[in-house]
Design a protein around this motif. Structure first.
Motif, PDB file in Angstrom:
ATOM      1  N   MET A  62       0.937  -1.448  -0.086  1.00  0.00           N
ATOM      2  CA  MET A  62       0.350  -0.295  -0.058  1.00  0.00           C
ATOM      3  C   MET A  62       0.895   1.622  -0.490  1.00  0.00           C
ATOM      4  O   MET A  62       2.047   1.661   0.476  1.00  0.00           O
ATOM      5  CB  MET A  62      -0.952   0.158   0.972  1.00  0.00           C
ATOM      6  CG  MET A  62      -2.456   0.597   1.494  1.00  0.00           C
ATOM      7  SD  MET A  62      -3.578   0.910   1.722  1.00  0.00           S
ATOM      8  CE  MET A  62      -3.060  -0.174   3.722  1.00  0.00           C
ATOM      9  N   LYS A  63       0.176   1.954  -0.670  1.00  0.00           N
ATOM     10  CA  LYS A  63       1.197   3.607  -0.729  1.00  0.00           C
ATOM     11  C   LYS A  63       0.825   4.634   0.488  1.00  0.00           C
ATOM     12  O   LYS A  63      -0.237   4.469   1.042  1.00  0.00           O
ATOM     13  CB  LYS A  63       0.932   4.222  -1.811  1.00  0.00           C
ATOM     14  CG  LYS A  63       2.130   5.448  -2.317  1.00  0.00           C
ATOM     15  CD  LYS A  63       1.349   6.163  -3.847  1.00  0.00           C
ATOM     16  CE  LYS A  63       2.397   7.046  -3.242  1.00  0.00           C
ATOM     17  NZ  LYS A  63       1.228   8.645  -4.057  1.00  0.00           N
ATOM     18  N   LYS A  64       2.411   4.832   1.016  1.00  0.00           N
ATOM     19  CA  LYS A  64       1.737   6.344   2.709  1.00  0.00           C
ATOM     20  C   LYS A  64       1.575   6.992   1.659  1.00  0.00           C
ATOM     21  O   LYS A  64       1.893   7.763   0.872  1.00  0.00           O
ATOM     22  CB  LYS A  64       2.934   5.478   3.242  1.00  0.00           C
ATOM     23  CG  LYS A  64       3.050   4.664   3.960  1.00  0.00           C
ATOM     24  CD  LYS A  64       4.019   5.416   5.473  1.00  0.00           C
ATOM     25  CE  LYS A  64       4.518   4.372   6.269  1.00  0.00           C
ATOM     26  NZ  LYS A  64       5.904   4.824   7.503  1.00  0.00           N
ATOM     27  N   VAL A  65       0.538   8.079   2.327  1.00  0.00           N
ATOM     28  CA  VAL A  65       0.090   8.622   1.793  1.00  0.00           C
ATOM     29  C   VAL A  65       0.248  10.067   2.604  1.00  0.00           C
ATOM     30  O   VAL A  65       0.833  11.614   2.891  1.00  0.00           O
ATOM     31  CB  VAL A  65      -1.448   9.119   1.108  1.00  0.00           C
ATOM     32  CG1 VAL A  65      -0.778   7.874   0.152  1.00  0.00           C
ATOM     33  CG2 VAL A  65      -2.349   8.439   2.442  1.00  0.00           C
ATOM     34  N   PHE A  66       0.957   9.492   4.352  1.00  0.00           N
ATOM     35  CA  PHE A  66       0.774  10.519   5.398  1.00  0.00           C
ATOM     36  C   PHE A  66       1.304   9.876   6.001  1.00  0.00           C
ATOM     37  O   PHE A  66       1.126   8.811   6.403  1.00  0.00           O
ATOM     38  CB  PHE A  66      -0.739   9.857   5.755  1.00  0.00           C
ATOM     39  CG  PHE A  66      -0.905  11.795   6.928  1.00  0.00           C
ATOM     40  CD1 PHE A  66      -1.084  13.470   6.239  1.00  0.00           C
ATOM     41  CD2 PHE A  66      -0.635  11.648   8.516  1.00  0.00           C
ATOM     42  CE1 PHE A  66      -0.680  14.087   7.283  1.00  0.00           C
ATOM     43  CE2 PHE A  66      -0.286  12.528   9.070  1.00  0.00           C
ATOM     44  CZ  PHE A  66      -1.054  13.778   8.617  1.00  0.00           C
ATOM     45  N   GLU A  67       2.713  10.772   6.428  1.00  0.00           N
ATOM     46  CA  GLU A  67       3.626   9.811   8.017  1.00  0.00           C
ATOM     47  C   GLU A  67       3.727  10.806   8.887  1.00  0.00           C
ATOM     48  O   GLU A  67       3.822  12.054   7.847  1.00  0.00           O
ATOM     49  CB  GLU A  67       4.621   9.177   7.332  1.00  0.00           C
ATOM     50  CG  GLU A  67       5.412   9.420   5.825  1.00  0.00           C
ATOM     51  CD  GLU A  67       6.615   9.163   4.939  1.00  0.00           C
ATOM     52  OE1 GLU A  67       6.902   7.343   6.285  1.00  0.00           O
ATOM     53  OE2 GLU A  67       7.081   9.220   4.638  1.00  0.00           O
ATOM     54  N   ARG A  68       4.234  10.948   9.709  1.00  0.00           N
ATOM     55  CA  ARG A  68       5.481  11.608  10.618  1.00  0.00           C
ATOM     56  C   ARG A  68       6.769  11.817   9.915  1.00  0.00           C
ATOM     57  O   ARG A  68       7.393  11.380  10.091  1.00  0.00           O
ATOM     58  CB  ARG A  68       5.668  10.568  11.799  1.00  0.00           C
ATOM     59  CG  ARG A  68       6.216  11.678  12.846  1.00  0.00           C
ATOM     60  CD  ARG A  68       7.039  10.606  14.158  1.00  0.00           C
ATOM     61  NE  ARG A  68       6.771  12.132  14.864  1.00  0.00           N
ATOM     62  CZ  ARG A  68       5.357  11.637  16.228  1.00  0.00           C
ATOM     63  NH1 ARG A  68       4.224  11.279  15.936  1.00  0.00           N
ATOM     64  NH2 ARG A  68       5.687  12.918  17.190  1.00  0.00           N
ATOM     65  N   PRO A  69       6.558  13.747   9.643  1.00  0.00           N
ATOM     66  CA  PRO A  69       8.249  14.260   9.813  1.00  0.00           C
ATOM     67  C   PRO A  69       8.877  13.782  10.378  1.00  0.00           C
ATOM     68  O   PRO A  69       9.108  12.764  11.490  1.00  0.00           O
ATOM     69  CB  PRO A  69       7.702  14.963   9.512  1.00  0.00           C
ATOM     70  CG  PRO A  69       6.073  15.992   9.859  1.00  0.00           C
ATOM     71  CD  PRO A  69       5.774  14.575   9.923  1.00  0.00           C
ATOM     72  N   ARG A  70      10.691  13.132   9.563  1.00  0.00           N
ATOM     73  CA  ARG A  70      11.419  12.859  10.010  1.00  0.00           C
ATOM     74  C   ARG A  70      11.390  13.368  11.286  1.00  0.00           C
ATOM     75  O   ARG A  70      12.224  12.782  12.355  1.00  0.00           O
ATOM     76  CB  ARG A  70      12.615  12.630   9.333  1.00  0.00           C
ATOM     77  CG  ARG A  70      12.736  10.553   8.716  1.00  0.00           C
ATOM     78  CD  ARG A  70      13.906  10.894   8.343  1.00  0.00           C
ATOM     79  NE  ARG A  70      13.954  11.429   7.649  1.00  0.00           N
ATOM     80  CZ  ARG A  70      14.170  13.048   6.741  1.00  0.00           C
ATOM     81  NH1 ARG A  70      15.370  12.849   7.610  1.00  0.00           N
ATOM     82  NH2 ARG A  70      14.565  13.775   6.212  1.00  0.00           N
ATOM     83  N   LEU A  71      11.729  14.817  11.001  1.00  0.00           N
ATOM     84  CA  LEU A  71      12.342  16.221  11.959  1.00  0.00           C
ATOM     85  C   LEU A  71      11.427  16.116  13.200  1.00  0.00           C
ATOM     86  O   LEU A  71      11.401  16.526  14.373  1.00  0.00           O
ATOM     87  CB  LEU A  71      12.034  17.499  11.326  1.00  0.00           C
ATOM     88  CG  LEU A  71      13.678  16.679  10.388  1.00  0.00           C
ATOM     89  CD1 LEU A  71      13.990  18.499  10.084  1.00  0.00           C
ATOM     90  CD2 LEU A  71      14.221  16.575  10.988  1.00  0.00           C
ATOM     91  N   LEU A  72      10.012  15.540  13.397  1.00  0.00           N
ATOM     92  CA  LEU A  72       9.167  15.393  14.254  1.00  0.00           C
ATOM     93  C   LEU A  72       9.386  14.120  14.780  1.00  0.00           C
ATOM     94  O   LEU A  72       9.368  12.625  15.342  1.00  0.00           O
ATOM     95  CB  LEU A  72       8.110  15.107  13.916  1.00  0.00           C
ATOM     96  CG  LEU A  72       7.187  16.953  14.297  1.00  0.00           C
ATOM     97  CD1 LEU A  72       5.305  16.092  14.301  1.00  0.00           C
ATOM     98  CD2 LEU A  72       7.114  17.540  14.802  1.00  0.00           C
ATOM     99  N   LYS A  73       9.791  14.693  16.437  1.00  0.00           N
ATOM    100  CA  LYS A  73      10.900  12.979  17.618  1.00  0.00           C
ATOM    101  C   LYS A  73       9.259  12.012  17.768  1.00  0.00           C
ATOM    102  O   LYS A  73       8.303  13.001  18.477  1.00  0.00           O
ATOM    103  CB  LYS A  73      11.468  13.804  19.029  1.00  0.00           C
ATOM    104  CG  LYS A  73      12.219  14.750  17.967  1.00  0.00           C
ATOM    105  CD  LYS A  73      13.056  15.160  19.937  1.00  0.00           C
ATOM    106  CE  LYS A  73      14.578  15.807  19.508  1.00  0.00           C
ATOM    107  NZ  LYS A  73      14.602  16.817  20.524  1.00  0.00           N
ATOM    108  N   PRO A  74       9.694  11.679  18.090  1.00  0.00           N
ATOM    109  CA  PRO A  74       8.255  10.794  18.904  1.00  0.00           C
ATOM    110  C   PRO A  74       8.188  10.961  20.107  1.00  0.00           C
ATOM    111  O   PRO A  74       7.738   9.690  20.827  1.00  0.00           O
ATOM    112  CB  PRO A  74       9.011   8.933  18.971  1.00  0.00           C
ATOM    113  CG  PRO A  74      10.348   9.057  18.807  1.00  0.00           C
ATOM    114  CD  PRO A  74      10.626  10.724  17.701  1.00  0.00           C
ATOM    115  N   ALA A  75       8.017  12.106  20.451  1.00  0.00           N
ATOM    116  CA  ALA A  75       6.937  12.773  21.577  1.00  0.00           C
ATOM    117  C   ALA A  75       5.287  12.777  20.926  1.00  0.00           C
ATOM    118  O   ALA A  75       5.371  13.217  19.794  1.00  0.00           O
ATOM    119  CB  ALA A  75       7.217  13.668  21.706  1.00  0.00           C
ATOM    120  N   THR A  76       4.618  13.489  21.843  1.00  0.00           N
ATOM    121  CA  THR A  76       3.276  13.648  22.178  1.00  0.00           C
ATOM    122  C   THR A  76       2.916  15.047  22.762  1.00  0.00           C
ATOM    123  O   THR A  76       3.832  14.971  23.407  1.00  0.00           O
ATOM    124  CB  THR A  76       2.600  13.075  23.025  1.00  0.00           C
ATOM    125  OG1 THR A  76       2.706  11.065  22.659  1.00  0.00           O
ATOM    126  CG2 THR A  76       0.939  12.783  22.881  1.00  0.00           C
TER     127      THR A  76
END
Ligand SMILES: Cc1ncc(C[n+]2csc(CCOP(=O)(O)OP(=O)(O)O)c2C)c(N)n1
Ligand code: SF4
Ligand SMILES: [Mg+2]
Lengths: 362, 252
Positions: free
Chosen positions: B1-15
């Motif tokens: 499946m093609k990914k159309v939306f993902e977390r930008p790499r520069l956004l750390k995995p924090a809430t």
């Protein structure tokens, strides 16, 4: 700069600037205030000629200290200078610099206060420099020169200590010292054994991003941070106390004075010694950390101490704390800001003290 | 499946700690995208404000320093003068920029410092619980003007962007309302342009964002968007206030 052999003739203010430039401080931010304007003027002339050098006349001391904060965050050497009212305005920034552990040098060419006071020399900012000055539990290394050569040397030492311990260092100059002109040997700065600046913000190229923050909300972590700062301050107290001992070998009375006052007191001590009074002096060079042990040690032989300041009495508190009742402490001081005492005046005060306290005690 | 939306790499995995529906959420993400889609990241140094966005360094994987409340552009000046080829940007609330930091902002802009400011206008002091800001509009209710701001009592609101756009050192000022995906794209485009202008050494650039604060406005996230459209944009109309590269030669 007039030069003969390896010495040049410099004013105290120019010595601050020249020492900084030769220590590799090529970034300066400041706001004009008398009696230290010769420093920004000198910097504005010289720094733009240096590759990577920058001088900015800030819109206020508030802005100046925060420009210093930004430049220090990149790991480059940086300084600002001012005089009393301007230094008051910088206290917020100095607190942040201490919290963020950013190295820089701040010279205060102290003038008369409180308030606008006047532009004449004074020593009334001792508390402000040695007690932190801004909010929070922090200290700033404070170095107090008494000659133009020492202004030069201590400014360079200031950059070294700032880098070594990661924090702001204050050069407690005085209006009078800034204006004085004396020969200065232009020594090369010490850069040995300084820690790498692996915290500096330079752009996160091929490495994770770095952060500099003083807001610490996580439970227990601010306490941890303050203990860490405190350990650093304890190490500084252990290693960085500096003082000069003058004619203490056989003294019955010890003068304690710093900066310009110590210099004048030296002249007075030479005079009274010609009359046979055994008087010596301990001159704190680092006001914080305060060389308390040296004073306590002197009390093994001397029971009378005379603190002289160009203020109504600030350093005397540190002398009393150091002696903890082991010797009698007397005080002679005048508020600064228009008064330049002379050796004759101090000589009279020292003699009077000597005859009343030392001779009587015999 | 093609990914159309993902977390930008520069956004750390924090809430994010921001409230639901808060504009800061979106802005952080877009900043990460803009930095990631260019070679800006490795030159970027961000100055976080004192305000709801103070924790930016937990979210963005770039070099970030905090500044004392209001002093961001002075800190930015120091950084930029120390490393002239860095990409320096501040992120500031309206209290931070227009009130306590008005002096630093005006003078950095006046000097034409080659830095960029993201100015997040939510017409109140979010972090401290919704007090009046210099941007609070006439009749707007806050915790320190509970009868609604009156010109007589509290004085008039301040439009900093308008003031700054008049200065010759300022190369670009645009105001966007963060109310729709299309407007988010407008912000993104504006930010890219501002960074580009900074890289070209054109001067000070600023993007004002009309941004939601549902918590202190006491509105739902959806009503907050409506309030921006219907109320805020009347006082603070979106658009380009100045673009000196587009209008080379004349200034307005
Ligand atoms: C010197 C100082 N004064 C006051 C404060 C308290 N304070 C923290 S954030 C803030 C206002 C923030 O409002 P704004 O800049 O609009 O940011 P927002 O939270 O709305 O995004 C204030 C007054 C502070 N931290 N420091
Ligand atoms: S208080 Fe307002 S500005 Fe702050 S996080 Fe919540 S919604 Fe956002
Ligand atoms: Mg706000």
């Amino acid at each position: 700069m007039k030069s003969s052999a390896n010495k040049v003739l410099l004013s105290g203010n120019h010595a601050v600037a020249e020492a900084a430039i030769r220590a590799g401080c090529h970034l300066y931010f400041g706001y004009p205030i008398t009696p230290q304007n010769e420093i920004p003027e000198y910097m504005s002339e010289h720094l733009p000629k240096i590759k990577g050098g920058a001088f900015v006349q800030a819109e206020s001391e508030l802005a100046a200290i925060n420009m210093v904060l930004g430049a220090a965050a990149t790991g480059r050497r940086v300084m600002t200078t001012s005089s009393s009212p301007g230094i008051s305005l910088m206290q917020e920034g100095i607190s942040y610099l201490a919290a963020l552990e950013l190295p820089c040098v701040i010279a205060n060419m102290v003038r008369g206060g409180p308030g606008l006071g006047n532009i004449a020399t004074a020593q009334s900012d001792y508390f402000q420099s040695t007690r932190g000055g801004g909010h929070g539990d922090y200290r700033t290394i404070t170095l107090a020169p008494c000659t133009v050569q020492e202004i030069y040397d201590l400014t360079q030492l200031g950059f070294y200590l700032a880098d070594k311990y990661r924090g702001p260092v204050i050069i407690q100059g005085e209006g009078l010292l800034g204006q004085m002109v004396e020969p200065v040997e232009l020594k090369e700065p010490d850069k040995k054994d300084l820690p790498p600046k692996d915290w500096a913000l330079t752009g996160a190229k091929d490495r994770p991003g770095r952060m500099l923050r003083s807001l610490i909300l996580e439970e227990g972590i601010l306490e941890e941070h303050n203990w860490k700062l405190n350990r650093k301050y304890l190490e500084i107290e252990k290693k960085e106390k500096r003082f000069e001992s003058f004619r203490m070998e056989d003294a019955n009375l010890a003068v304690v004075a710093y900066g310009s006052v110590a210099r004048i007191a030296k002249g007075a001590i030479k005079r009274v010694r010609e009359e046979g009074l055994k008087v010596g002096m301990i001159r704190p060079i680092s006001l914080w950390p305060f060389p308390g042990e040296a004073i306590r040690k002197a009390a093994e032989k001397v029971s009378q101490f005379l603190v002289i300041e160009l203020s109504c009495g600030q350093m005397i508190e540190d002398v009393r704390l150091a002696l903890a009742g082991k010797a009698e402490v007397n005080f002679y001081g005048r508020p600064g800001g228009g008064v330049i005492p002379n050796p004759a005046e101090f000589g009279r005060v020292i003699s009077r003290n000597y005859y009343q306290k030392v001779r009587k005690a015999r | 499946m093609k990914k159309v939306f993902e977390r930008p790499r520069l956004l750390k995995p924090a809430t994010f700690h921001f409230c639901p529906g808060c504009g800061h959420n979106i802005l952080h993400r877009v900043i990460a995208e803009v930095l990631e889609e260019s070679d800006f990241r490795e030159r970027a140094i961000m100055i976080a404000p004192v305000g709801c966005a103070v924790l930016a360094y937990f979210y963005l994987d770039i070099d970030v320093t905090e500044a004392p409340h209001g002093r961001c552009t002075a800190v930015a000046t120091g950084i930029k003068r120390a490393i002239p080829n860095s990409l320096v940007f501040t992120y500031q609330g309206d209290g931070d920029l227009a009130s306590i930091g008005a002096g630093e902002t005006l003078h950095a802009a006046g000097r034409g410092e080659k830095v960029t400011t993201i100015y997040v206008n939510n017409a109140n002091y979010g972090m401290t619980g919704g007090q009046m800001a210099p941007t609070t509009m006439l009749n707007q209710v806050t915790t320190t003007c509970s009868a609604g701001r009156s010109a007589e009592r509290e004085g008039y609101p301040l439009d900093m962007s308008k003031i700054l756009a008049s200065l010759p050192g300022v190369c670009y000022v645009e105001r966007v309302a963060l109310t729709s995906p299309a407007n988010v794209q407008k912000f993104k485009k504006a930010l890219r342009k501002a960074f580009q202008y900074q890289t070209e050494g054109l001067g000070f650039s600023l993007i004002e964002v009309l941004s939601t604060c549902p918590t202190n406005w006491k509105l739902t996230p959806v009503d907050s968007l409506k309030w921006i459209e219907e109320v805020m944009t009347k006082s603070y109309p979106p658009g380009v206030l100045v673009d000196r590269k587009a209008n080379r030669g004349d200034s307005e």
